[in-house]
Design a protein around this motif. Structure first.
Motif, PDB file in Angstrom:
ATOM      1  N   ASP A  75       0.748  -1.297  -0.020  1.00  0.00           N
ATOM      2  CA  ASP A  75      -0.160   0.084   0.012  1.00  0.00           C
ATOM      3  C   ASP A  75       0.808   1.434   0.040  1.00  0.00           C
ATOM      4  O   ASP A  75       0.626   2.449  -0.578  1.00  0.00           O
ATOM      5  CB  ASP A  75      -1.118  -0.059   1.289  1.00  0.00           C
ATOM      6  CG  ASP A  75      -2.184  -1.120   0.856  1.00  0.00           C
ATOM      7  OD1 ASP A  75      -2.167  -1.313  -0.111  1.00  0.00           O
ATOM      8  OD2 ASP A  75      -2.502  -1.424   2.002  1.00  0.00           O
ATOM      9  N   PHE A  76       1.860   1.060   0.566  1.00  0.00           N
ATOM     10  CA  PHE A  76       2.877   2.390   0.431  1.00  0.00           C
ATOM     11  C   PHE A  76       3.416   2.768  -0.650  1.00  0.00           C
ATOM     12  O   PHE A  76       3.494   3.606  -1.318  1.00  0.00           O
ATOM     13  CB  PHE A  76       3.972   2.037   1.420  1.00  0.00           C
ATOM     14  CG  PHE A  76       5.423   3.276   1.566  1.00  0.00           C
ATOM     15  CD1 PHE A  76       5.203   4.370   2.195  1.00  0.00           C
ATOM     16  CD2 PHE A  76       6.362   2.901   0.653  1.00  0.00           C
ATOM     17  CE1 PHE A  76       6.056   5.083   2.185  1.00  0.00           C
ATOM     18  CE2 PHE A  76       7.181   3.957   0.702  1.00  0.00           C
ATOM     19  CZ  PHE A  76       7.108   5.077   1.250  1.00  0.00           C
ATOM     20  N   TYR A  77       3.813   1.703  -1.421  1.00  0.00           N
ATOM     21  CA  TYR A  77       4.280   1.971  -2.889  1.00  0.00           C
ATOM     22  C   TYR A  77       3.132   2.274  -3.843  1.00  0.00           C
ATOM     23  O   TYR A  77       3.378   3.163  -4.708  1.00  0.00           O
ATOM     24  CB  TYR A  77       4.799   0.773  -3.228  1.00  0.00           C
ATOM     25  CG  TYR A  77       6.026   0.210  -2.664  1.00  0.00           C
ATOM     26  CD1 TYR A  77       7.169   0.852  -2.479  1.00  0.00           C
ATOM     27  CD2 TYR A  77       6.024  -0.877  -1.857  1.00  0.00           C
ATOM     28  CE1 TYR A  77       8.278   0.590  -1.620  1.00  0.00           C
ATOM     29  CE2 TYR A  77       7.079  -1.491  -1.196  1.00  0.00           C
ATOM     30  CZ  TYR A  77       8.222  -0.466  -0.912  1.00  0.00           C
ATOM     31  OH  TYR A  77       9.270  -1.105  -0.005  1.00  0.00           O
ATOM     32  N   ARG A  78       1.872   2.001  -3.522  1.00  0.00           N
ATOM     33  CA  ARG A  78       0.691   2.177  -4.184  1.00  0.00           C
ATOM     34  C   ARG A  78       0.414   3.712  -3.986  1.00  0.00           C
ATOM     35  O   ARG A  78      -0.026   4.392  -4.974  1.00  0.00           O
ATOM     36  CB  ARG A  78      -0.475   1.368  -3.784  1.00  0.00           C
ATOM     37  CG  ARG A  78      -1.723   1.698  -4.552  1.00  0.00           C
ATOM     38  CD  ARG A  78      -2.881   1.015  -4.055  1.00  0.00           C
ATOM     39  NE  ARG A  78      -4.115   1.149  -4.618  1.00  0.00           N
ATOM     40  CZ  ARG A  78      -5.466   0.949  -4.419  1.00  0.00           C
ATOM     41  NH1 ARG A  78      -5.472   0.084  -3.169  1.00  0.00           N
ATOM     42  NH2 ARG A  78      -6.407   1.394  -4.918  1.00  0.00           N
ATOM     43  N   VAL A  79       0.561   4.071  -2.697  1.00  0.00           N
ATOM     44  CA  VAL A  79       0.395   5.576  -2.353  1.00  0.00           C
ATOM     45  C   VAL A  79       1.284   6.294  -3.282  1.00  0.00           C
ATOM     46  O   VAL A  79       1.032   7.519  -3.977  1.00  0.00           O
ATOM     47  CB  VAL A  79       0.481   5.975  -1.018  1.00  0.00           C
ATOM     48  CG1 VAL A  79       0.624   7.461  -0.520  1.00  0.00           C
ATOM     49  CG2 VAL A  79      -0.448   5.450  -0.351  1.00  0.00           C
ATOM     50  N   VAL A  80       2.547   6.013  -3.338  1.00  0.00           N
ATOM     51  CA  VAL A  80       3.507   6.827  -4.137  1.00  0.00           C
ATOM     52  C   VAL A  80       3.404   6.705  -5.560  1.00  0.00           C
ATOM     53  O   VAL A  80       3.414   7.755  -6.424  1.00  0.00           O
ATOM     54  CB  VAL A  80       4.979   6.102  -3.900  1.00  0.00           C
ATOM     55  CG1 VAL A  80       5.965   6.894  -4.858  1.00  0.00           C
ATOM     56  CG2 VAL A  80       5.375   6.251  -2.455  1.00  0.00           C
ATOM     57  N   GLY A  81       2.823   5.517  -6.016  1.00  0.00           N
ATOM     58  CA  GLY A  81       2.439   5.581  -7.625  1.00  0.00           C
ATOM     59  C   GLY A  81       1.210   6.406  -7.656  1.00  0.00           C
ATOM     60  O   GLY A  81       1.111   6.972  -8.973  1.00  0.00           O
ATOM     61  N   ILE A  82       0.004   6.458  -7.080  1.00  0.00           N
ATOM     62  CA  ILE A  82      -1.052   7.286  -7.090  1.00  0.00           C
ATOM     63  C   ILE A  82      -0.387   8.675  -7.239  1.00  0.00           C
ATOM     64  O   ILE A  82      -0.998   9.403  -8.204  1.00  0.00           O
ATOM     65  CB  ILE A  82      -2.041   7.034  -6.227  1.00  0.00           C
ATOM     66  CG1 ILE A  82      -2.644   5.684  -6.172  1.00  0.00           C
ATOM     67  CG2 ILE A  82      -3.045   7.939  -6.103  1.00  0.00           C
ATOM     68  CD1 ILE A  82      -3.444   5.352  -5.010  1.00  0.00           C
ATOM     69  N   LEU A  83       0.081   9.115  -6.241  1.00  0.00           N
ATOM     70  CA  LEU A  83       0.720  10.678  -6.439  1.00  0.00           C
ATOM     71  C   LEU A  83       1.628  11.079  -7.813  1.00  0.00           C
ATOM     72  O   LEU A  83       1.191  11.996  -8.378  1.00  0.00           O
ATOM     73  CB  LEU A  83       1.640  10.842  -5.226  1.00  0.00           C
ATOM     74  CG  LEU A  83       1.107  11.026  -3.851  1.00  0.00           C
ATOM     75  CD1 LEU A  83       1.795  11.082  -2.810  1.00  0.00           C
ATOM     76  CD2 LEU A  83      -0.317  11.753  -3.715  1.00  0.00           C
ATOM     77  N   LEU A  84       2.239   9.920  -8.273  1.00  0.00           N
ATOM     78  CA  LEU A  84       3.136  10.254  -9.553  1.00  0.00           C
ATOM     79  C   LEU A  84       1.839  10.031 -10.768  1.00  0.00           C
ATOM     80  O   LEU A  84       2.349  10.941 -11.670  1.00  0.00           O
ATOM     81  CB  LEU A  84       4.238   9.297  -9.596  1.00  0.00           C
ATOM     82  CG  LEU A  84       5.648   9.609  -8.502  1.00  0.00           C
ATOM     83  CD1 LEU A  84       6.273   8.173  -8.558  1.00  0.00           C
ATOM     84  CD2 LEU A  84       6.089  10.686  -8.605  1.00  0.00           C
ATOM     85  N   ASP A  85       1.203   8.950 -10.517  1.00  0.00           N
ATOM     86  CA  ASP A  85       0.199   9.165 -11.654  1.00  0.00           C
ATOM     87  C   ASP A  85      -0.630  10.372 -11.746  1.00  0.00           C
ATOM     88  O   ASP A  85      -0.855  10.900 -12.894  1.00  0.00           O
ATOM     89  CB  ASP A  85      -0.807   7.928 -11.419  1.00  0.00           C
ATOM     90  CG  ASP A  85      -0.044   6.647 -11.822  1.00  0.00           C
ATOM     91  OD1 ASP A  85       1.055   6.658 -12.512  1.00  0.00           O
ATOM     92  OD2 ASP A  85      -0.582   5.731 -11.364  1.00  0.00           O
TER      93      ASP A  85
END
Length: 434
Positions: A338-348
């Protein structure tokens, strides 16, 4: 005398155990901690409902009144006070399953003691022991932060949600029907039926959990292949830059030789021609500086996320710059998927926002204060007070789930904080870690 004492103790503690177990299961299944004040208030209300329903004369009313009112209480607390990010169907499912989990273990034990021919005294003692063991298990699950299925997962799988809800309501009605016939002495004991009932309740909890973990494993595999593809893309870009450097180096000696000869002969015309036609033009051909300082990130999975988004940005003609003040290796947090998903969402979100602007640039900064900062320009009108609401999006084609997921994640992670800043037409997202 002792028998009367046990009956009195059972009558006083049964409803208390029931109220605590039901409230705790709802707290666990909903995925968010209820405040102590509301937790105690909910236990008191369920306890009162249980005591009042025990005094109702009609077995049918007594069998259905308590469970129905308790479901309504749990549903109301979930909708009104705490879990406004979840849909009403998710909260209703958690409320119904909480009542099922409360009685799920007690019914088979009652069946076993009755079929074994135990005396009423031993049956009361066994019921008290089961209540104590159940309470201990619930406390352990709460201490170890047992996580059921998040609301976002269930909302993204509406068919599974509806199926689980229908099954749980059927089991709730079945349980009321059994209690009614038990009160009327028309109930035929069957331990196998109770075990099937218990297994169905456990399946309601375990099946979506296993399915979610399967999806997470599948996502990890997909992310792994995406990271490999992005790494290969990045290596190809570096090789391309290196080839351009070699090409420039090959011609560099000839450029210097012609320029040296022009200087020796004091031929200003040849010097100007060499500068404007060769040197100045070659500056435009020089490869760009490598912008990703990946060696400063010790987290391999975080490197993979950034590489994948770097490739995505390149496909949208967006330039990503990475700045790392120091070696970023924060071990104070649990960096799950979920941590990496958060970073991915912000970058997307950042890449998509700048793709609509003339300044196609996204900056990622890992500061020395353990902050992950993502800065981008934007074009749409953004309501900063609503961006974290579930369903809100500044884009018409989006569902607005990403930032609401980040909000829920940071609420469950005391060592991670997320904040949003809009300044000078720059959209700034910060993850404060540790």
């Amino acid at each position: 005398m002792f028998h009367s004492f046990l009956n009195l103790l059972n009558a006083l503690t049964w409803s208390a155990f029931e109220a605590f177990a039901m409230t705790s299961w709802f707290d666990i299944l909903s995925g968010q901690k209820i405040t102590k004040h509301k937790f105690c208030m909910l236990i008191l209300l369920i306890y009162i409902v249980s005591m009042v329903s025990n005094g109702v004369g009609s077995p049918f009313v007594r069998a259905t009144l308590a469970s129905t009112i308790n479901i309504v209480l749990l549903y109301y607390i979930g909708c009104r006070e705490r879990f406004w990010h979840d849909s009403h169907l998710v909260i209703l499912l958690c409320a119904v399953v909480s009542t099922l989990m409360t009685y799920g273990l007690m019914n088979p034990v009652t069946q076993l003691t009755t079929l074994a021919g135990w005396s009423v005294q031993y049956q009361v003692i066994s019921n008290l022991c089961v209540n104590i063991v159940t309470t201990f298990v619930i406390i352990m699950l709460r201490c170890f932060r047992f996580k059921w299925v998040p609301g976002e997962f269930l909302q993204a799988h509406m068919k599974q949600l509806m199926c689980l809800l229908v099954i749980s309501i059927f089991l709730r009605i079945w349980g009321n029907y059994q209690a009614y016939h038990f009160a009327r002495n028309h109930y035929t004991m069957s331990i196998w039926r109770e075990l099937v009932w218990l297994l169905m309740i456990v399946a309601i909890v375990l099946v979506p959990m296993l399915y979610r973990y399967y999806e997470q494993l599948q996502n990890k595999v997909e992310q792994h292949f995406e990271a490999l593809s992005a790494s290969q893309y990045y290596v190809n870009q570096l090789e391309k830059q290196y080839a351009e450097y070699r090409f420039f180096k090959h011609d560099y000696k000839n450029i210097l030789a012609s320029l040296e000869y022009a200087i020796q002969t004091e031929n200003m015309h040849d010097i100007k021609e060499t500068y404007y036609s060769v040197i100045r033009r070659s500056q435009l051909l020089l490869p760009k500086e490598t912008m990703l300082q990946l060696s400063q990130l010790s987290d391999i999975q975080l490197r993979g996320v950034i590489l994948v988004k770097y490739q995505l940005a390149a496909e949208h003609s967006v330039n990503i710059t990475l700045s790392v003040d120091k070696l970023f290796d924060n071990t104070s947090i649990e960096k799950d998927i979920d941590f990496y998903r958060v970073v991915g969402i912000l970058l997307d979100n950042a890449i998509e926002a700048v793709s609509l602007t003339t300044d196609k640039k996204v900056s990622i900064i890992f500061s020395k204060d353990n902050e992950i900062i993502i800065v981008n320009s934007y074009q749409e009108n953004i309501d900063i007070h609503r961006i974290e609401e579930l369903g809100y999006s500044s884009k018409n084609t989006h569902e607005g789930i990403g930032l609401s997921f980040i909000t829920r994640y940071t609420m469950q992670q005391p060592l991670i904080e997320h904040c949003t800043i809009i300044k000078n037409r720059q959209f700034i997202q910060k993850l404060i870690v540790g």
